[in-house]
Design an enzyme around this catalytic site. Structure first.
Site, PDB file in Angstrom:
ATOM      1  N   ASP A  61      11.216  18.364  13.525  1.00 47.03           N
ATOM      2  CA  ASP A  61      12.849  17.159  13.070  1.00 47.03           C
ATOM      3  C   ASP A  61      13.179  17.742  11.608  1.00 47.03           C
ATOM      4  OD1 ASP A  61      12.396  16.496  16.025  1.00 47.03           O
ATOM      5  OD2 ASP A  61      12.292  15.139  15.397  1.00 47.03           O
ATOM      6  N   TYR A 148       0.951  -0.022   7.196  1.00 46.94           N
ATOM      7  CA  TYR A 148       1.770  -0.036   5.965  1.00 46.94           C
ATOM      8  C   TYR A 148       1.963  -0.438   5.208  1.00 46.94           C
ATOM      9  CZ  TYR A 148       6.417  -1.837   5.670  1.00 46.94           C
ATOM     10  OH  TYR A 148       7.661  -2.391   4.832  1.00 46.94           O
ATOM     11  N   LYS A 152       2.936   2.406   2.355  1.00 47.60           N
ATOM     12  CA  LYS A 152       4.108   1.836   1.507  1.00 47.60           C
ATOM     13  C   LYS A 152       3.794   1.619   0.009  1.00 47.60           C
ATOM     14  CE  LYS A 152       7.087   0.996   4.045  1.00 47.60           C
ATOM     15  NZ  LYS A 152       8.816   2.124   3.986  1.00 47.60           N
TER      16      LYS A 152
END
Length: 253
Positions: A61, A148, A152
């Site tokens: 993609d 998460y 990060k």
């Protein structure tokens, strides 16, 4: 001179605000998003903007997104890696492996894939700015949000290391750490958490703000303004920085 700007997750919230601000300054802007409806709506209201549906966590993609971006923009001068997913919640030992891998794929690998597409041209022209979105939650730690936070925190390491690597080419790389953003996603989180705790949304919001030094949420425009500054010549010697735009998040539960 106008710049070619690519923004991931650019179809709504902070991403859209950034894209429209760059466009208003006369820059050429290409966005990508997995949300086709939001992407179509943003492009329909900004006819001079271009965009591609795609998932940055998938290398194929990303190749397609940047093929479209180079065709639309020519050169890319600014890359804003804004897209991110919340990932699963729960004790680490109970997390699903596939959900962990998805969070890492989108939040970390996606930035790596996008940088690989962008850097050769920036190096050739000896010009470029990359702005990555991390999270103020990396400063507090956040129990039951390991995928998460881990993804990060890795973004911050990637940012600092890349800044050293590409500095000799006059390319800058910085990271922004948002706080509690005043958008529909955060409103949904507040409402859902309030319901689970038997509180009103207003009381839940006050509970959230008491752990922020300035007792404030962050408007999408504030983050967009910081990104535009970091992409501009006014920040021509600002690189390798991890910049919190949060009102100072002290703690989270």
């Amino acid at each position: 001179m106008s710049s070619g700007v690519v923004i991931t997750g650019g179809a709504d919230s902070v991403g859209r605000v950034m894209a429209e601000k760059f466009l208003a300054m006369g820059d050429r802007v290409h966005i990508c998003d997995v949300n086709a409806e939001a992407l179509d709506a943003t492009l329909a209201q900004n006819p001079n903007m271009t965009g591609t549906i795609g998932n940055v966590g998938l290398p194929g993609d990303v190749k397609r997104i940047f093929a479209d971006a180079f065709q639309s923009l020519g050169e890319i001068d600014v890359l804003v890696n804004a897209v991110g997913v919340a990932g699963p919640r729960g004790p680490l030992e109970e997390l699903d492996n596939a959900e962990w891998e998805t969070a890492i794929a989108v939040n970390l690998n996606g930035m790596f894939y996008c940088m690989k597409e962008t850097l050769p041209g920036m190096k050739r022209r000896r010009r470029g700015a990359i702005i990555n979105f991390s999270s103020g939650s990396t400063r507090t730690g956040l129990p039951n949000r390991t995928p998460y936070i881990a993804s990060k925190a890795a973004v911050e390491g990637l940012t600092h290391t890349l800044a050293r690597e590409v500095g000799p080419y006059n390319i800058r790389c910085n990271a922004i750490l948002p706080g509690a953003i005043n958008n529909s996603r955060m409103s949904s989180v507040i409402e859902r958490t309030a319901q689970a705790k038997g509180l009103s949304p207003e009381a839940m919001k006050e509970s959230l703000l008491r752990f922020i030094s300035m007792r404030t949420m962050i408007e999408p425009e504030e983050l967009a303004d910081m990104v535009l500054f970091l992409a501009s010549d006014k920040a021509r010697h600002v690189t390798g920085q991890i910049i919190e735009v949060s009102g100072l998040v002290e703690w989270e539960e």
